[in-house]
Enzyme design. Sequence first.
Site: not given
Ligand code: G3H
Ligand code: 13P
Ligand code: ZN
Length: 330
Positions: A145, A115, A278, A190, A235, A232-233, A93
Amino acid sequence: MVSYKDLGLVNTREMFAKAIEGGYAIPAFNFNNMEQMQAIISACVEASSPVILQVSSGARKYANQTLLRYMAQGAVEYAKELGKNIPIVLHLDHGNSFELCKSCIDMGFSSVMIDGSSLPYEENVALTKKVVEYAHQFDVTVEGELGVLAGVEDEVAAEHSHYTDPNDVVDFVSKTGVDSLAISIGTSHGANKFKPEQCTRNAEGILVPPPLRFDILKEIEKRIPGFPIVLHGSSSVPQEYVKIINSHGGALKDAVGIPEEQLREAAKSAVCKINIDSDGRLAMTAAVRKVFVDSPAEFDPRKYLGPAREELKKLYKHKCENVLGSAGKA
Ligand code: G3H
Ligand code: 13P
Ligand code: ZN
């Protein structure tokens, strides 16, 4: 050099083609430890859903790259032991360099994200192309991306977001050779995806975020019909978890996510991978805080990580069955 094929993993190619055809999205759940991995696999086996196990560079530092590789191999065996050989992808990721992507490919990842979204356009193209050229030699699939998501996490930070420009997608996809494209249409990373002033409030005083830009998504789909799109993002920040956390000593303020109905809608389109991290963090934190407050004498980690794992499993199953539509598609 370890091939993901020897670990029992698959790349995303066939998975995404089926998801677009079937009008659902594959869950991409982030993991950093054993309990999260167990919850993801047992939920997806019970839901009979394909799954992408997603590892950020922060997760790789936290858990150790060698252990993660064996955990992914273990996940494949664990799924079989639970009774269903579901397709499992091990995905990097937000890879931020060619070297990191190469190292993951060499260690058994079946898919990587490069990315380059914060780079100038031509630099993003050049870097993404370089990763694709390396990855495709080993039949590893690559996510690129275009457009920038707002939000701050350990390794992913962007002050200012901007939506993906549909005018760029044909050029980017054809020049780079990527297998899927992450786009920016209003999601963000987040648990605080929007500032309160960007939202309205409903009758209970809960923040309601601005809707996703489905018009931009449609425009992108028109330019690259049938091409796999990633969100992405994504949640949803369930308010019941936020309440439990805050009533058990936590301090989450103005936490707000993407409504699940909008993700369900997106999953019916060419959006075939939806990233969720998240919500898992919130489920785990809520369950652990509850044990700590309700049973303060408890000090066996299994007594709080066990309930956290159960709550995670419930959440992941719900995502497959009611949000992404991936249940029954393994
Ligand atoms: O998009 C990012 C993911 O939520 C991963 O987060 O870099 O804190 O492991 P992290
Ligand atoms: P959330 O923070 O919305 O869970 O997104 C996670 C994400 O995009 C990981 O790449
Ligand atoms: Zn992400």
